[in-house]
Design a protein around this motif. Structure first.
Motif, PDB file in Angstrom:
ATOM      1  N   ALA A  45      -2.041  14.772   9.900  1.00 50.16           N
ATOM      2  CA  ALA A  45      -0.976  14.768   9.335  1.00 50.16           C
ATOM      3  C   ALA A  45      -1.358  13.433   7.931  1.00 50.16           C
ATOM      4  N   VAL A  46      -1.298  14.226   6.395  1.00 40.78           N
ATOM      5  CA  VAL A  46      -1.597  13.175   6.247  1.00 40.78           C
ATOM      6  C   VAL A  46      -0.580  12.041   5.891  1.00 40.78           C
ATOM      7  N   ALA A  47       1.381  12.286   6.274  1.00 39.68           N
ATOM      8  CA  ALA A  47       1.944  11.723   5.994  1.00 39.68           C
ATOM      9  C   ALA A  47       1.836  10.850   7.174  1.00 39.68           C
ATOM     10  N   SER A  48       1.835   9.796   7.142  1.00 40.22           N
ATOM     11  CA  SER A  48       1.824   8.743   8.499  1.00 40.22           C
ATOM     12  C   SER A  48       2.703   8.497   9.011  1.00 40.22           C
ATOM     13  N   THR A  49       2.728   8.731  10.432  1.00 37.97           N
ATOM     14  CA  THR A  49       4.730   8.116  10.993  1.00 37.97           C
ATOM     15  C   THR A  49       3.776   7.339  12.368  1.00 37.97           C
ATOM     16  N   SER A 105      11.598   6.145   1.357  1.00 40.28           N
ATOM     17  CA  SER A 105      11.910   6.667   0.056  1.00 40.28           C
ATOM     18  C   SER A 105      10.053   6.687  -0.351  1.00 40.28           C
ATOM     19  N   LEU A 106       8.582   6.258   0.381  1.00 42.68           N
ATOM     20  CA  LEU A 106       7.264   6.702   0.208  1.00 42.68           C
ATOM     21  C   LEU A 106       7.558   7.961   0.893  1.00 42.68           C
ATOM     22  N   LYS A 107       7.984   8.025   1.534  1.00 48.88           N
ATOM     23  CA  LYS A 107       7.505   9.125   3.059  1.00 48.88           C
ATOM     24  C   LYS A 107       8.209  10.194   2.347  1.00 48.88           C
ATOM     25  N   LEU A 108       9.846  10.359   1.572  1.00 54.16           N
ATOM     26  CA  LEU A 108      10.104  11.751   1.458  1.00 54.16           C
ATOM     27  C   LEU A 108       9.467  12.077   0.180  1.00 54.16           C
ATOM     28  N   LYS A 109       8.733  11.325  -0.596  1.00 55.64           N
ATOM     29  CA  LYS A 109       8.280  11.366  -1.567  1.00 55.64           C
ATOM     30  C   LYS A 109       6.765  12.206  -1.745  1.00 55.64           C
ATOM     31  N   GLU A 110       6.191  11.580  -0.780  1.00 57.59           N
ATOM     32  CA  GLU A 110       4.864  12.366  -0.829  1.00 57.59           C
ATOM     33  C   GLU A 110       5.225  13.603   0.431  1.00 57.59           C
ATOM     34  N   ILE A 111       6.246  14.166   1.161  1.00 58.72           N
ATOM     35  CA  ILE A 111       5.466  15.532   1.099  1.00 58.72           C
ATOM     36  C   ILE A 111       7.032  16.530   0.721  1.00 58.72           C
ATOM     37  N   VAL A 170      -4.409  -3.919   7.396  1.00 59.45           N
ATOM     38  CA  VAL A 170      -3.755  -3.015   8.213  1.00 59.45           C
ATOM     39  C   VAL A 170      -3.957  -1.587   7.292  1.00 59.45           C
ATOM     40  N   SER A 171      -4.937  -1.201   8.218  1.00 58.25           N
ATOM     41  CA  SER A 171      -5.217  -0.220   7.755  1.00 58.25           C
ATOM     42  C   SER A 171      -5.516   1.167   9.100  1.00 58.25           C
ATOM     43  N   GLN A 172      -4.639   2.059   9.256  1.00 55.80           N
ATOM     44  CA  GLN A 172      -4.737   3.990   9.724  1.00 55.80           C
ATOM     45  C   GLN A 172      -6.264   3.593   9.821  1.00 55.80           C
ATOM     46  N   SER A 173      -6.899   4.287   9.364  1.00 53.83           N
ATOM     47  CA  SER A 173      -8.466   4.608   8.942  1.00 53.83           C
ATOM     48  C   SER A 173      -8.842   3.541   9.424  1.00 53.83           C
ATOM     49  N   GLY A 174      -8.917   2.259   8.391  1.00 60.96           N
ATOM     50  CA  GLY A 174      -9.862   1.515   8.655  1.00 60.96           C
ATOM     51  C   GLY A 174     -11.049   1.547   7.441  1.00 60.96           C
ATOM     52  N   GLU A 175     -11.139   3.122   6.807  1.00 62.35           N
ATOM     53  CA  GLU A 175     -12.091   3.071   5.451  1.00 62.35           C
ATOM     54  C   GLU A 175     -11.420   3.504   4.083  1.00 62.35           C
ATOM     55  N   THR A 176      -9.859   2.967   4.000  1.00 56.88           N
ATOM     56  CA  THR A 176      -9.786   2.760   2.142  1.00 56.88           C
ATOM     57  C   THR A 176     -10.466   2.023   1.752  1.00 56.88           C
ATOM     58  N   ALA A 177     -10.517   2.394   0.786  1.00 59.39           N
ATOM     59  CA  ALA A 177     -12.168   1.217  -0.365  1.00 59.39           C
ATOM     60  C   ALA A 177     -11.066   0.099  -0.722  1.00 59.39           C
ATOM     61  N   ALA A 216      -2.874  -4.538   2.592  1.00 55.02           N
ATOM     62  CA  ALA A 216      -2.821  -3.039   2.928  1.00 55.02           C
ATOM     63  C   ALA A 216      -2.467  -2.302   1.450  1.00 55.02           C
ATOM     64  N   CYS A 217      -2.521  -0.570   2.086  1.00 59.62           N
ATOM     65  CA  CYS A 217      -2.389  -0.158   1.135  1.00 59.62           C
ATOM     66  C   CYS A 217      -0.825   1.228   1.952  1.00 59.62           C
ATOM     67  N   GLY A 218      -0.339   1.750   0.507  1.00 55.95           N
ATOM     68  CA  GLY A 218       0.283   2.325   1.213  1.00 55.95           C
ATOM     69  C   GLY A 218       1.862   2.128   2.170  1.00 55.95           C
ATOM     70  N   THR A 219       1.323   3.624   2.984  1.00 54.64           N
ATOM     71  CA  THR A 219       2.390   3.241   4.927  1.00 54.64           C
ATOM     72  C   THR A 219       2.261   1.905   5.272  1.00 54.64           C
ATOM     73  N   ALA A 220       0.981   1.573   5.235  1.00 55.97           N
ATOM     74  CA  ALA A 220       0.066   0.423   6.220  1.00 55.97           C
ATOM     75  C   ALA A 220       0.363  -0.565   5.683  1.00 55.97           C
ATOM     76  N   TYR A 221       0.430  -1.273   4.163  1.00 58.05           N
ATOM     77  CA  TYR A 221       1.521  -1.956   3.410  1.00 58.05           C
ATOM     78  C   TYR A 221       3.020  -1.767   3.346  1.00 58.05           C
TER      79      TYR A 221
HETATM   80  C1  F6R Z   1       1.355   7.982   3.835  1.00 56.08           C
HETATM   81  C2  F6R Z   1       0.234   7.251   3.386  1.00 56.08           C
HETATM   82  C3  F6R Z   1      -1.038   6.302   2.620  1.00 56.08           C
HETATM   83  C4  F6R Z   1      -1.847   5.696   3.742  1.00 56.08           C
HETATM   84  C5  F6R Z   1      -2.475   4.940   3.021  1.00 56.08           C
HETATM   85  C6  F6R Z   1      -3.325   3.970   3.759  1.00 56.08           C
HETATM   86  O1  F6R Z   1       1.917   8.433   4.630  1.00 56.08           O
HETATM   87  O2  F6R Z   1      -0.583   8.013   5.026  1.00 56.08           O
HETATM   88  O3  F6R Z   1       0.290   5.383   1.483  1.00 56.08           O
HETATM   89  O4  F6R Z   1      -0.590   4.679   4.441  1.00 56.08           O
HETATM   90  O5  F6R Z   1      -3.398   5.669   2.075  1.00 56.08           O
HETATM   91  O6  F6R Z   1      -4.087   4.493   4.816  1.00 56.08           O
HETATM   92  P1  F6R Z   1      -4.704   3.750   5.657  1.00 56.08           P
HETATM   93  O7  F6R Z   1      -3.701   2.455   6.502  1.00 56.08           O
HETATM   94  O8  F6R Z   1      -5.890   4.697   6.199  1.00 56.08           O
HETATM   95  O9  F6R Z   1      -5.780   2.565   4.836  1.00 56.08           O
END
Ligand code: F6R
Length: 367
Positions: free
Chosen positions: A155-159, A241-247, A104-111, A57-62
């Motif tokens: 919100a861009v920041a995932s919670t 740490s990621l959440k704090l940095k990104e916003i 793992v992906s919130q959007s299901g569209e992360t390349a 996964a990427c980012g928060t999902a990772y």
């Molecule tokens: C952090 C954030 C990003 C996403 C990442 C993966 O708050 O939003 O790090 O978590 O780009 O996105 P998804 O989960 O949609 O694959």
């Protein structure tokens, strides 16, 4: 549309108790003794043949995947690797037919995540997707899908996507454990009962948000800070740490508490804030000794501890926030909430656009 909140992020933080309930709904047997993930097509024979799991996964999902690794390994005793999706394909990962790949992906569209899923399938692995969007590319291409019922995340920041991904990992870990017999029914029932209390415990944290605002206001005056923790607290530290940095755009680094002394201590100087997570009772003393190391160098330590440990912890830290106590494995689903709120308030204190941080997109469809 923001339901009386100033920002989508705050609205979504408050939606977490409901999101937890919705993600558990229909997936726990009525007697509370077992998990029922009827949407999965995996047979018991298939599960018994899994030799390795890779979470990608990427980012928060990772970061949710980092918790997922501990959850699955401790409940089901299957070895788990974690990869950021943008690295996975290029390290020629060892994927065999007895490897289960979890994307793992919130959007299901992360390349990057989609490309990893395709690589896994090409190599004969079965792919389970944990995603928030029914009908997304990841959901369509995976063999099995566990939907997180967080509802739309604007919100861009995932919670709430992150925390419901944790819930999905708990449910799946228990599903593996009851199929493999690695945990008995009494234990599964105990974990499920504790999971049902999580929404209420999150509410209790949300009720104390003004305390966290004050803490965030102070932290936001600094340009550098550290997060430390051990075990799943380290995984949650990375997300905090990621959440704090990104916003808030405040630079921070998450460190495994025991790793600080291997170099990073050089960066601890007078007044540097260190956010310490100490929810894992077994590791309490060890983390405390790391806190003493940073305190000796002048750090200002803010700790997130379990209710009941306040008096003892107060002797060693400068400021603390107590969270309602749950089972150690479930603590991330409560401990991350104060970190989300701190990031929100720090971003606000710095006058940033909380919901739309610079240079970031909600869904990253380029590799
Ligand atoms: C952090 C954030 C990003 C996403 C990442 C993966 O708050 O939003 O790090 O978590 O780009 O996105 P998804 O989960 O949609 O694959």
């Amino acid at each position: 549309e923001k339901a009386g909140f100033d920002h989508f992020m705050m609205k979504e933080i408050h939606e977490q108790p409901k999101a937890y309930r919705d993600t558990m709904m229909g997936r726990i047997a009525e007697d509370g003794k077992s998990v029922q993930l009827t949407e999965l097509g995996m047979t018991a024979d298939y599960i018994k043949a899994i030799r390795k799991i890779q979470i990608v996964a990427c980012g928060t999902a990772y970061h949710a995947g980092l918790v997922g690794k501990t959850v699955i390994e401790s409940l089901a005793r299957i070895p788990v690797e974690t990869d950021v999706a943008s690295e996975y394909r290029y390290r020629s990962p060892i994927i065999t037919e007895d490897t289960l790949v979890i994307v793992v992906s919130q959007s299901g569209e992360t390349a990057d995540t989609l490309a990893a899923l395709r690589e896994a399938k090409r190599n004969g692995a079965r792919v389970l997707a944990i995603t928030n969007v029914v009908g997304s590319s990841v959901a369509r291409e995976a063999d099995d899908v566990l939907i997180t019922s967080a509802g739309p995340e604007i919100a861009v920041a995932s919670t709430k996507a992150y925390t419901t991904q944790l819930i999905a990992f708990y449910l799946f870990g228990l599903h593996l454990a009851q199929t493999l017999g690695t945990k008995d029914q009494a234990y599964v029932a105990e974990v499920l009962a504790a999971m049902k209390n999580l929404p209420e415990q999150v509410e209790q944290v949300l009720e104390q948000k003004t305390v966290l605002r004050q803490i965030a206001d102070n932290l936001s005056k600094h340009n550098n800070l550290f997060f430390i923790g051990r075990g799943v607290d380290y995984a949650v530290s990375q997300e905090g740490s990621l959440k704090l940095k990104e916003i808030s755009y405040i630079h921070s680094e998450a460190y495994a508490a025991g790793e600080l002394k291997h170099g990073t201590l050089a960066l601890i100087e007078d007044g540097i804030p260190v956010v310490a997570l100490i929810t894992q009772e077994e590791l309490y003393e060890k983390t405390l000794s790391n806190i003493k190391e940073v305190k000796a160098r002048g750090a200002f330590v803010f700790a997130v501890v379990n209710a009941g440990a306040e008096v003892e912890a107060a002797k060693s830290v400068d400021e603390l926030f107590a969270i309602p106590k749950t089972l150690p494995l479930l603590a991330p689903a409560v401990a991350v909430i104060p970190l989300q709120l701190i990031s929100y308030y720090a971003s606000l204190a710095r006058g940033n656009d909380v919901d739309k941080p610079r240079n970031l997109a909600k869904s990253v469809t380029v590799e």
